[in-house]
Design an enzyme around this catalytic site. Structure first.
Site, short mmCIF file in Angstrom:
data_model
loop_
_atom_site.label_atom_id
_atom_site.label_comp_id
_atom_site.label_asym_id
_atom_site.label_seq_id
_atom_site.Cartn_x
_atom_site.Cartn_y
_atom_site.Cartn_z
CG HIS A 389 -1.53 1.32 1.54
ND1 HIS A 389 -2.48 1.93 0.75
CD2 HIS A 389 -1.28 2.19 2.56
CE1 HIS A 389 -2.81 3.10 1.28
NE2 HIS A 389 -2.10 3.29 2.38
CG HIS A 394 0.77 6.56 0.82
ND1 HIS A 394 -0.10 7.61 0.96
CD2 HIS A 394 0.25 5.55 1.56
CE1 HIS A 394 -1.10 7.26 1.77
NE2 HIS A 394 -0.92 6.00 2.14
CD GLU A 434 -4.46 6.35 3.11
OE1 GLU A 434 -4.45 5.59 2.12
OE2 GLU A 434 -3.56 6.35 3.96
CB SER A 453 -2.23 0.13 -2.58
OG SER A 453 -3.18 0.35 -1.56
C1 H4B Z 1 -4.21 10.33 9.20
C2 H4B Z 1 -5.13 9.23 8.90
O1 H4B Z 1 -5.85 8.79 10.03
C3 H4B Z 1 -4.50 8.07 8.12
O2 H4B Z 1 -5.51 7.15 7.79
C4 H4B Z 1 -3.27 7.43 8.67
C5 H4B Z 1 -3.38 6.75 10.00
N1 H4B Z 1 -2.21 5.97 10.33
C6 H4B Z 1 -1.41 5.42 9.37
N2 H4B Z 1 -0.36 4.64 9.71
C7 H4B Z 1 0.40 4.08 8.76
N3 H4B Z 1 1.44 3.30 9.13
N4 H4B Z 1 0.17 4.28 7.45
C8 H4B Z 1 -0.86 5.06 7.04
O3 H4B Z 1 -1.06 5.23 5.81
C9 H4B Z 1 -1.69 5.67 8.01
N5 H4B Z 1 -2.73 6.51 7.68
N1 TYR Z 2 -7.02 -1.25 1.93
C1 TYR Z 2 -5.67 -0.90 1.50
C2 TYR Z 2 -4.71 -0.87 2.67
C3 TYR Z 2 -5.07 0.11 3.71
C4 TYR Z 2 -5.70 -0.27 4.87
C5 TYR Z 2 -6.03 0.66 5.86
C6 TYR Z 2 -5.72 2.02 5.67
O1 TYR Z 2 -6.00 2.93 6.64
C7 TYR Z 2 -5.09 2.40 4.48
C8 TYR Z 2 -4.78 1.45 3.53
C9 TYR Z 2 -5.17 -1.91 0.47
O2 TYR Z 2 -5.68 -2.97 0.35
O3 TYR Z 2 -4.22 -1.62 -0.20
FE FE2 Z 3 -2.13 5.09 3.57
#
Ligand code: H4B
Ligand code: TYR
Ligand code: FE2
Length: 561
Positions: A389, A394, A434, A453
């Site tokens: 992902h 990203h 996201e 992703s």
């Molecule tokens: C800021 C927002 O809550 C977001 O979904 C964040 C939360 N924590 C995360 N933590 C990780 N390791 N990777 C991510 O992409 C995110 N996304």
């Molecule tokens: N659903 C995403 C992964 C993901 C999960 C939780 C998140 O907050 C962000 C990304 C994937 O399948 O690639």
């Molecule tokens: Fe993310």
């Protein structure tokens, strides 16, 4: 025996109590929003044992295969266990008992032994100076009275003993077993006496619980936030709800080897400190295989569905030999690549971080990236972020200057923000970084990382099923969302520039009483709170302007020669 048990309890709760303090701040105020709460050791253990049983059952019945259909992870509805994660403190949001949540189960076990987060704040506030100790404190206490209204007299007398003034009192029949009534008492008294009062009431067997409820007027300080990139060593608080250990719907839930491997890779993140190179991982053939499947699908879908900026950066990553089908890129290589393009760097993260910690790192142009790989049974959707992902979702856009700046601005806005503002910022992050869609020549394209992703979700987002709305920070930031299934609503931005403009205008309405600025030379966030600092900045800007004006002159000059 009882003493030993109490001692053990104390040890366990001591861990809970010091957890946040160890990490550099006094209370839960810094990191936690809504369900983004520290799991106490106890809650986690309870949960683990419930899940352990479920896992045993799952293994017995070969449940694993039920979770997976056509390679897409299907949530299996409501059979997850009901153990709550996080500490659910009683809140009296509008100050009335009738509306207060009385389910303070988590506090029950430990209230005889340790302080809650509110009490830690109170103690810290009191310990600042002798004046602070004697400062008058407004507070609300929730008491569970075992023996009926008779205990009210005791409460009032004890408050009187500590020279407190009762400002409000109400009672209601309790929903807690073994407790007849709950009493909500609002008092005003010195902090030191308030601490004593709570201790004294706790010693009485008439009460099954004594909780200090409100924290907002105890400390009105801005929440702690990192000032230097190295402070991010303290911004690694995890939300564990989607870890394969604790989430029954996780595709790796019933796979012991997978859980071991994920843990082992997470250890690297726990040990990581600012300035360290990110250790390489020898990914297994299976892990590389999972990557390859997703990579090739993205390659197929990208030309039609991804936004222009994503595709351009993706090609650069391919040209740099970082994005190749047969092996997972190493974070260190990706980090150097990003540094050269936008100054972003990576830090390894052990899992899903709390929104506050995650957003804070963006302010420093640091992206916290997981390093473990999703379960090979579910390559096209996974419930927690994994390195596929981060890498396919990203990384490409973090190499785009405009997008990198947008990400950093969300991060800067989060520093020192209140919990409710963090909530809004992470909602904006959710619906843009996201899950964002944008327009390109009247066509819809994806730029959101969780779309790029997750092929499953990408196709869903671009189908006619979900609702599409124009991105407008004021309304987008308060749109509730869930993070377990595909989104029913997506927001469409005109362009990144447009989204940035709108975001900036919205952010300027937030409550933080100061502005911050990131200084890339020192990797420090400066709070612009003095004329001196502003004058230095203006002087620097003037120098820049001079250089730019000279450049224009030189170009014009050479033009006419
Ligand atoms: C800021 C927002 O809550 C977001 O979904 C964040 C939360 N924590 C995360 N933590 C990780 N390791 N990777 C991510 O992409 C995110 N996304
Ligand atoms: N659903 C995403 C992964 C993901 C999960 C939780 C998140 O907050 C962000 C990304 C994937 O399948 O690639
Ligand atoms: Fe993310």
């Amino acid at each position: 025996m009882a003493v030993a048990a109490a001692q053990k309890n104390r040890e366990m709760f001591a861990i809970k109590k010091s957890y946040s303090i160890e990490n550099g701040y006094p209370s839960r105020r810094r990191s936690l929003v809504d369900d983004a709460r520290f799991e106490t050791l106890v809650v986690k253990q309870t949960k683990q044992s419930v899940l352990e049983e479920a896992r045993a059952r799952a293994n017995d019945s070969g449940l694993e295969s039920d979770f997976i259909q056509d390679g897409v992870h299907i949530g299996n509805g409501d059979n997850s266990p009901t153990v709550e994660d996080g500490t659910q403190q009683d809140e009296t949001k509008n100050g009335h008992l009738a509306d207060a949540d009385i389910g303070d189960d988590d506090a029950k076990g430990d209230e005889d032994y340790t302080l809650t987060e509110e009490e830690v704040i109170l103690q810290n506030a009191a310990s600042e100076s002798s004046e602070a100790e004697q400062a008058l404190q407004q507070a609300a206490l929730l008491l569970h009275m075992r023996d009926g209204m008779g205990s009210l007299a005791r409460i009032l007398k004890t408050i009187d003993n500590y020279k407190g003034c009762v400002q409000h009192l109400e009672t209601r029949p309790s929903q807690v077993t073994g407790v007849q009534f709950d009493a909500l008492v609002k008092v005003s008294m010195t902090r030191i006496n308030l601490i004593q009062l709570i201790r004294s009431l706790r010693q009485s067997t008439a009460f099954a619980g004594v909780n200090l409820l409100t924290e907002n007027n105890i400390s009105s300080k801005t929440p702690w936030f990192p000032r230097h990139a190295s402070d991010l060593d303290n911004c690694n608080h995890l939300m564990t709800k989607y870890e394969p250990e604790l989430d029954m719907n996780h595709p790796g839930f019933a796979d012991k080897d997978y859980r071991e491997r994920r843990k082992q890779i997470a250890e690297i993140a726990f040990a990581y400190k600012y300035g360290d190179p990110i250790p390489s991982i020898a990914y297994t053939e299976i892990e590389n295989g999972t990557w390859q499947r997703v990579f090739n699908t993205v390659l197929d879908l990208m030309p039609k569905h991804a936004c222009r900026e994503y595709k351009a950066a993706f090609e650069k990553l391919q040209a740099a030999d970082i994005f190749v089908p047969h092996r997972i890129p190493q974070l260190e290589d990706v980090s150097s690549f990003l540094r050269k393009h936008t100054g972003f760097t990576l830090r390894p993260a052990a899992g899903l971080l709390t929104a506050r910690d995650f957003l804070a790192s963006l302010a420093f142009r640091v992206f916290q990236s997981t390093q473990y790989v999703r379960h090979n049974n579910s390559p096209f959707h996974t419930p927690e972020p994994d390195c596929i992902h981060e890498l396919l979702g990203h990384i490409p856009l973090l190499a785009d200057p405009s997008f990198a700046q947008f990400s950093q601005e969300i991060g800067l806005a989060s520093l020192g923000a209140s919990d409710s503002e963090i909530e809004k910022l992470s909602t904006v992050y959710w619906f843009t970084v996201e899950f964002g869609l944008c327009k390109e020549n009247q066509q819809l394209k994806a730029y959101g990382a969780a779309l790029l992703s997750s092929i499953g979700e990408l196709l869903h987002a671009l189908s006619d099923k979900p609702e599409l709305r124009p991105f407008e920070p004021a309304s987008t930031s308060v749109q509730p969302y869930q993070d377990q299934e595909y989104q029913p609503i997506y927001y469409v931005a005109e362009t990144f520039e447009d989204a940035k403009d709108k975001f900036r205008r919205w952010v300027s309405t937030m409550s933080r009483p100061f502005e911050v600025r990131f200084n890339p030379h020192t990797e420090r966030v400066e709070v612009l709170d003095s004329v001196d600092k502003l004058e230095t900045l203006i002087w620097q800007l003037n120098t820049e302007t001079l250089h730019l004006t000279n450049a224009v002159k030189k170009l014009k000059g050479s033009h006419f020669e």
